[in-house]
Design a protein around this motif. Sequence first.
Motif, mmCIF file in Angstrom:
data_model
loop_
_atom_site.group_PDB
_atom_site.id
_atom_site.type_symbol
_atom_site.label_atom_id
_atom_site.label_comp_id
_atom_site.label_asym_id
_atom_site.label_seq_id
_atom_site.Cartn_x
_atom_site.Cartn_y
_atom_site.Cartn_z
ATOM 1 N N VAL A 97 0.838 -1.200 0.000
ATOM 2 C CA VAL A 97 0.000 0.000 0.000
ATOM 3 C C VAL A 97 0.874 1.252 0.000
ATOM 4 O O VAL A 97 0.600 2.223 -0.731
ATOM 5 C CB VAL A 97 -0.939 0.001 1.232
ATOM 6 C CG1 VAL A 97 -1.668 1.342 1.348
ATOM 7 C CG2 VAL A 97 -1.946 -1.136 1.143
ATOM 8 N N ASP A 98 1.939 1.240 0.803
ATOM 9 C CA ASP A 98 2.866 2.378 0.860
ATOM 10 C C ASP A 98 3.466 2.668 -0.510
ATOM 11 O O ASP A 98 3.504 3.816 -0.960
ATOM 12 C CB ASP A 98 3.976 2.070 1.870
ATOM 13 C CG ASP A 98 5.076 3.117 1.867
ATOM 14 O OD1 ASP A 98 4.879 4.191 2.457
ATOM 15 O OD2 ASP A 98 6.142 2.864 1.264
ATOM 16 N N ARG A 99 3.934 1.649 -1.193
ATOM 17 C CA ARG A 99 4.531 1.843 -2.525
ATOM 18 C C ARG A 99 3.470 2.246 -3.543
ATOM 19 O O ARG A 99 3.741 3.012 -4.470
ATOM 20 C CB ARG A 99 5.234 0.561 -2.976
ATOM 21 C CG ARG A 99 6.509 0.250 -2.248
ATOM 22 C CD ARG A 99 7.548 1.362 -2.376
ATOM 23 N NE ARG A 99 7.398 2.385 -1.329
ATOM 24 C CZ ARG A 99 7.904 3.595 -1.392
ATOM 25 N NH1 ARG A 99 8.573 3.991 -2.457
ATOM 26 N NH2 ARG A 99 7.742 4.450 -0.403
ATOM 27 N N TYR A 100 2.261 1.720 -3.387
ATOM 28 C CA TYR A 100 1.172 2.072 -4.312
ATOM 29 C C TYR A 100 0.888 3.574 -4.253
ATOM 30 O O TYR A 100 0.792 4.247 -5.289
ATOM 31 C CB TYR A 100 -0.086 1.283 -3.962
ATOM 32 C CG TYR A 100 -1.303 1.680 -4.770
ATOM 33 C CD1 TYR A 100 -1.487 1.191 -6.061
ATOM 34 C CD2 TYR A 100 -2.261 2.550 -4.242
ATOM 35 C CE1 TYR A 100 -2.587 1.552 -6.813
ATOM 36 C CE2 TYR A 100 -3.362 2.920 -4.987
ATOM 37 C CZ TYR A 100 -3.531 2.421 -6.276
ATOM 38 O OH TYR A 100 -4.626 2.782 -7.015
ATOM 39 N N VAL A 101 0.777 4.110 -3.041
ATOM 40 C CA VAL A 101 0.505 5.542 -2.882
ATOM 41 C C VAL A 101 1.698 6.366 -3.347
ATOM 42 O O VAL A 101 1.541 7.399 -4.014
ATOM 43 C CB VAL A 101 0.157 5.873 -1.414
ATOM 44 C CG1 VAL A 101 -0.072 7.375 -1.239
ATOM 45 C CG2 VAL A 101 -1.080 5.106 -0.972
ATOM 46 N N ASP A 113 0.234 8.050 -6.496
ATOM 47 C CA ASP A 113 -0.274 9.349 -6.052
ATOM 48 C C ASP A 113 0.831 10.100 -5.305
ATOM 49 O O ASP A 113 0.689 10.416 -4.115
ATOM 50 C CB ASP A 113 -1.499 9.152 -5.151
ATOM 51 C CG ASP A 113 -2.260 10.450 -4.907
ATOM 52 O OD1 ASP A 113 -1.951 11.462 -5.580
ATOM 53 O OD2 ASP A 113 -3.138 10.454 -4.030
ATOM 54 N N PRO A 114 1.956 10.395 -5.987
ATOM 55 C CA PRO A 114 3.134 10.955 -5.303
ATOM 56 C C PRO A 114 2.907 12.332 -4.693
ATOM 57 O O PRO A 114 3.525 12.658 -3.669
ATOM 58 C CB PRO A 114 4.192 11.009 -6.412
ATOM 59 C CG PRO A 114 3.420 11.019 -7.691
ATOM 60 C CD PRO A 114 2.191 10.222 -7.424
ATOM 61 N N LEU A 115 2.019 13.143 -5.286
ATOM 62 C CA LEU A 115 1.789 14.490 -4.768
ATOM 63 C C LEU A 115 1.133 14.479 -3.385
ATOM 64 O O LEU A 115 1.379 15.360 -2.560
ATOM 65 C CB LEU A 115 0.929 15.296 -5.752
ATOM 66 C CG LEU A 115 1.567 15.575 -7.122
ATOM 67 C CD1 LEU A 115 0.591 16.343 -8.012
ATOM 68 C CD2 LEU A 115 2.865 16.370 -6.956
ATOM 69 N N HIS A 116 0.293 13.483 -3.142
ATOM 70 C CA HIS A 116 -0.416 13.407 -1.863
ATOM 71 C C HIS A 116 0.238 12.417 -0.887
ATOM 72 O O HIS A 116 -0.260 12.238 0.220
ATOM 73 C CB HIS A 116 -1.875 12.997 -2.085
ATOM 74 C CG HIS A 116 -2.670 14.009 -2.861
ATOM 75 N ND1 HIS A 116 -2.892 13.891 -4.214
ATOM 76 C CD2 HIS A 116 -3.270 15.167 -2.483
ATOM 77 C CE1 HIS A 116 -3.620 14.914 -4.638
ATOM 78 N NE2 HIS A 116 -3.852 15.718 -3.607
ATOM 79 N N TYR A 117 1.336 11.789 -1.324
ATOM 80 C CA TYR A 117 1.994 10.793 -0.456
ATOM 81 C C TYR A 117 2.410 11.364 0.900
ATOM 82 O O TYR A 117 2.139 10.745 1.936
ATOM 83 C CB TYR A 117 3.208 10.190 -1.180
ATOM 84 C CG TYR A 117 3.980 9.204 -0.337
ATOM 85 C CD1 TYR A 117 3.530 7.890 -0.187
ATOM 86 C CD2 TYR A 117 5.156 9.563 0.310
ATOM 87 C CE1 TYR A 117 4.226 6.969 0.583
ATOM 88 C CE2 TYR A 117 5.860 8.656 1.092
ATOM 89 C CZ TYR A 117 5.392 7.366 1.227
ATOM 90 O OH TYR A 117 6.071 6.474 1.998
ATOM 91 N N PRO A 118 3.078 12.545 0.954
ATOM 92 C CA PRO A 118 3.509 13.074 2.259
ATOM 93 C C PRO A 118 2.363 13.351 3.226
ATOM 94 O O PRO A 118 2.557 13.297 4.446
ATOM 95 C CB PRO A 118 4.242 14.376 1.890
ATOM 96 C CG PRO A 118 4.630 14.199 0.462
ATOM 97 C CD PRO A 118 3.516 13.411 -0.149
ATOM 98 N N THR A 119 1.181 13.674 2.688
ATOM 99 C CA THR A 119 0.042 13.960 3.568
ATOM 100 C C THR A 119 -0.764 12.708 3.904
ATOM 101 O O THR A 119 -1.340 12.612 4.989
ATOM 102 C CB THR A 119 -0.892 14.997 2.912
ATOM 103 O OG1 THR A 119 -1.299 14.512 1.611
ATOM 104 C CG2 THR A 119 -0.175 16.328 2.758
#
Length: 327
Positions: free
Chosen positions: A124-128, A132-138
């Motif tokens: 799941v972590d790698r999927y996001v 969806d790299p722009l929203h990954y930190p949030t």
Amino acid sequence: MQTLEEAELCFPQLLNISCKKHIRPQSEAMFITIVLSSISLFTAALNLLVIISISHFRQLHTPTNILLLSLGVSDFLVGLLVTPFQIFLTKPCWLLGDLVCALYYLIPSITLSASVVNMVLISVDRYVAICDPLHYPTKITAKRVQICVFLCWGYSVFYSVLLFYDNLKQPGMYNSCYGECVINIIGTVDLIFSFIIPISAIIILYVRVFAVAVSQARAMRSHITAVTLKRSATVTAKKSEMKAARTLGVVVAVFLMCYCPYYCVSLSGYDFVIGSSAEVLMIFLIFFNSCLNPVIYAFFYPWFRKSVKLIVTLEILQPHSCEANIL
């Protein structure tokens, strides 16, 4: 002096209710003991290095590494507790009592369930991160990942206790004689919740991850000559995420190769004979996976090699060593 019949019993004093010894060839028994002991030692030692590395160095306190830390803890417990008990199960008789027999199966169930759920969380972590790299930190924060890890272990304990409830409530109820270690669980339930559902989720997520990673790599190659400095930084970040995805993809692939044989045989309807060479081999593959993960980190993660060097040379004992730059 013991008669021949008494010598073949696990408990000669319990002539009518003792199990007969299931004696292996001495060479086979010694080989299994040496292999399992070696795996146990290396698994515990290598995963202890992973635990110390991620726990000690602040640069490694990232959401992804918290998941690797949780996986390292489950793998460490496999080496410290699970594999040594497997050696006892390969002996001619079980001499540690009915309660220890039930606990022997419960502890591996907890640790292996935690490993499976950790693999799902890593996927799941790698999927996001990739999709969806722009929203990954949030979306993927350290606090949220810590809560997920807590729930992972809570689920693993609850699921395993529920699975082995009858065996824990009345240890030894399924033994046919003294000197036996037999448990009974609903195999279909375990197959669905420990294999089919999590493995399906892992495969689906990683197929999506690599499909997106390939398309992003092609896009970067086609636009690489026209990027600005700001875009270049974005490209570097994407490459870093893809490299992490490939590395963790190797971890997941090895995990599948080690776990699938056992569950695929179970899925086929074939029943293992407890303590048989076939069962020992399948269990060996599952336990060996816990030893392989740190080896994969050593090959693919420079930070792990640097941190191991600092640990082995005892430089982590120096003041402020947790602030060391190892990335």
